[in-house]
Design a protein around this motif. Sequence first.
Motif: not given
Length: 310
Positions: A248-263
């Motif tokens: 892990k290097k950064s958690t910035v945008g991880a939640g948005d990336s998760m939503v993007g992958g699911m959508v």
Amino acid sequence: MKSFDIVTITVNSALDKSTHFRGLVPEQKIRCDEPRFDAGGGGINVSKAISRLGGTSLAVFTSGGATGKMLEELVAKEGIAFEAVAVESWTRESFVAVDDNTNSQYRFGFTGGKISDEESDRILETIAALKPKFLVASGSLNEGLSVNFYSKIAEITKKSKAKLIVDTSGEALKKALEVGVYMIKPNVGELAKLIGVERLELEEVNEAAKQIIAKGGAEIVVVSLGPQGAVLVAKDVYEFVPAPNVAKKSTVGAGDSMVGGMVWALSQNKSLKEVIRWGVACGSAATMNEGTQLFKSEDAKRLFEWLKNK
């Protein structure tokens, strides 16, 4: 305008700036490396994630001042179709700095500028004119916007029969659930607040999510468990997916990336089992990169292959 199956809306968009420095010393001038600029804000990040998986979406976001113009240029550079809703207040900035001496990350976020009633109406009118299959409303609300703002979007999507995914928290999320949405992505703490309890243990998450589903608040509840992974709950579905062990290097945008992958997976008619695994794969892949860069497609695809049988 060309029609899109996926539309994302970001009312509190951001110009993300990231850099490195060596040693945090009070009252001293801190020398920083040349900054990196990225287009940011919940929905914009979701559109970026979808693009990296080979999908397309329309990103609708507010844009104001010189920072807004730079944001538009960065979104265009990503090859993402967008519609910028002009606002008077300058688009906010966010700042991420990493101390190379300690590898500590410092994240500074500014509140978004005030949105007037007229500007709020213009955003809603823009959304109402679009008829996507999936609409993603993601991020915090600016000053001046009512906590009912996302519930107004929920009313619009009910009329157009679009599937609304809401990724926010607090009263704004509660109000949206009163109207009913397709999917939400709270963490465990946020889920506890939604059902009116102080905390939840992992074994209580399924029942808590089903309370929301039974009341008609959402059809799908995806609960982020941080380093433990995530849980997807639907009427007759329960899927727990452990997070892969990555550097892990950064958690910035991880939640948005998760939503993007699911959508993206939903738009490809993937099963819910695959949907949650694509989400975890993209969210985990995002933590492998520094600053505000989100994920590399090859990392997400590799992690998905690993998660397929988990």
